[in-house]
Design a protein around this motif. Structure first.
Motif, PDB file in Angstrom:
ATOM      1  N   LEU A  87     -11.837   9.138  -5.652  1.00 32.92           N
ATOM      2  CA  LEU A  87     -10.725   8.965  -6.574  1.00 32.92           C
ATOM      3  C   LEU A  87     -11.292   8.721  -7.961  1.00 32.92           C
ATOM      4  O   LEU A  87     -12.396   8.163  -8.093  1.00 32.92           O
ATOM      5  CB  LEU A  87      -9.855   7.764  -6.199  1.00 32.92           C
TER       6      LEU A  87
ATOM      7  N   THR B  73      -3.689  -0.433 -10.494  1.00 30.69           N
ATOM      8  CA  THR B  73      -3.372   0.728  -9.669  1.00 30.69           C
ATOM      9  C   THR B  73      -3.950   0.495  -8.274  1.00 30.69           C
ATOM     10  O   THR B  73      -5.088   0.059  -8.126  1.00 30.69           O
ATOM     11  CB  THR B  73      -3.907   2.029 -10.309  1.00 30.69           C
TER      12      THR B  73
ATOM     13  N   SER C 248      -4.091   4.142 -13.911  1.00 30.87           N
ATOM     14  CA  SER C 248      -3.488   5.149 -13.034  1.00 30.87           C
ATOM     15  C   SER C 248      -4.578   5.812 -12.210  1.00 30.87           C
ATOM     16  O   SER C 248      -5.770   5.612 -12.466  1.00 30.87           O
ATOM     17  CB  SER C 248      -2.738   6.203 -13.858  1.00 30.87           C
TER      18      SER C 248
ATOM     19  N   VAL D 184      -5.532   1.111  -4.727  1.00 31.87           N
ATOM     20  CA  VAL D 184      -6.433   2.001  -4.008  1.00 31.87           C
ATOM     21  C   VAL D 184      -6.481   1.528  -2.560  1.00 31.87           C
ATOM     22  O   VAL D 184      -6.778   0.361  -2.296  1.00 31.87           O
ATOM     23  CB  VAL D 184      -7.849   1.976  -4.622  1.00 31.87           C
TER      24      VAL D 184
ATOM     25  N   GLY E  45      -4.478   5.618  -5.074  1.00 34.39           N
ATOM     26  CA  GLY E  45      -3.810   6.329  -3.991  1.00 34.39           C
ATOM     27  C   GLY E  45      -4.365   5.934  -2.654  1.00 34.39           C
ATOM     28  O   GLY E  45      -5.185   5.008  -2.542  1.00 34.39           O
ATOM     29  N   LEU E  46      -3.912   6.636  -1.633  1.00 32.11           N
ATOM     30  CA  LEU E  46      -4.366   6.430  -0.259  1.00 32.11           C
ATOM     31  C   LEU E  46      -5.331   7.552   0.087  1.00 32.11           C
ATOM     32  O   LEU E  46      -4.962   8.737   0.004  1.00 32.11           O
ATOM     33  CB  LEU E  46      -3.174   6.436   0.695  1.00 32.11           C
ATOM     34  N   VAL E  47      -6.552   7.180   0.442  1.00 35.77           N
ATOM     35  CA  VAL E  47      -7.555   8.167   0.810  1.00 35.77           C
ATOM     36  C   VAL E  47      -8.255   7.731   2.082  1.00 35.77           C
ATOM     37  O   VAL E  47      -8.189   6.558   2.473  1.00 35.77           O
ATOM     38  CB  VAL E  47      -8.596   8.373  -0.313  1.00 35.77           C
TER      39      VAL E  47
END
Length: 112
Positions: free
Chosen positions: A18, A106, A7, A108, A10-12
């Motif tokens: 992260l 997860t 987990s 990225v 995400g979108l960065v």
């Protein structure tokens, strides 16, 4: 049944950070060495980092100095802190322990 659950993806934007988590469920004994892999679209899965039971870590040259692996044996969880992220770091990240099936990974995504 022992499972790996990743987990934290995400979108960065480029330059951001992260921290990924890898939880080992269904296991009461301490976890062994942990490996982190990533797979970008159209590419093979590549080894990004490893951390031994004793805490020694090794990294893919491309992420050295930006990624840091750690572990909390009391929680049966490993972490991958990723700093100064670049678009080339985009992919699905997986953790792996010997004898335990791959988890779902997860995602990225590093993009403006």
């Amino acid at each position: 049944q022992v499972q790996l659950v990743e987990s934290g993806g995400g979108l960065v934007q480029p330059g951001e950070s992260l921290t990924l988590s890898c939880a080992v469920s269904g296991r009461s004994s301490s976890i062994s060495s942990v490996a982190w892999y990533r797979q970008a679209p159209g590419n093979q899965r590549e080894l990004v980092a490893t951390i031994s039971r004793g805490g020694s870590a090794n990294y893919l040259h491309a992420v050295e100095g930006r990624f840091f692996a750690s572990r909390d044996d009391a929680k049966n969880t490993a972490y991958l802190q990723m700093n100064s992220l670049e678009p080339a770091d985009t992919g699905v990240y997986y953790c792996k322990l010997l004898g335990i099936p791959w988890g779902q990974g997860t995602q990225v995504t590093v993009s403006r």
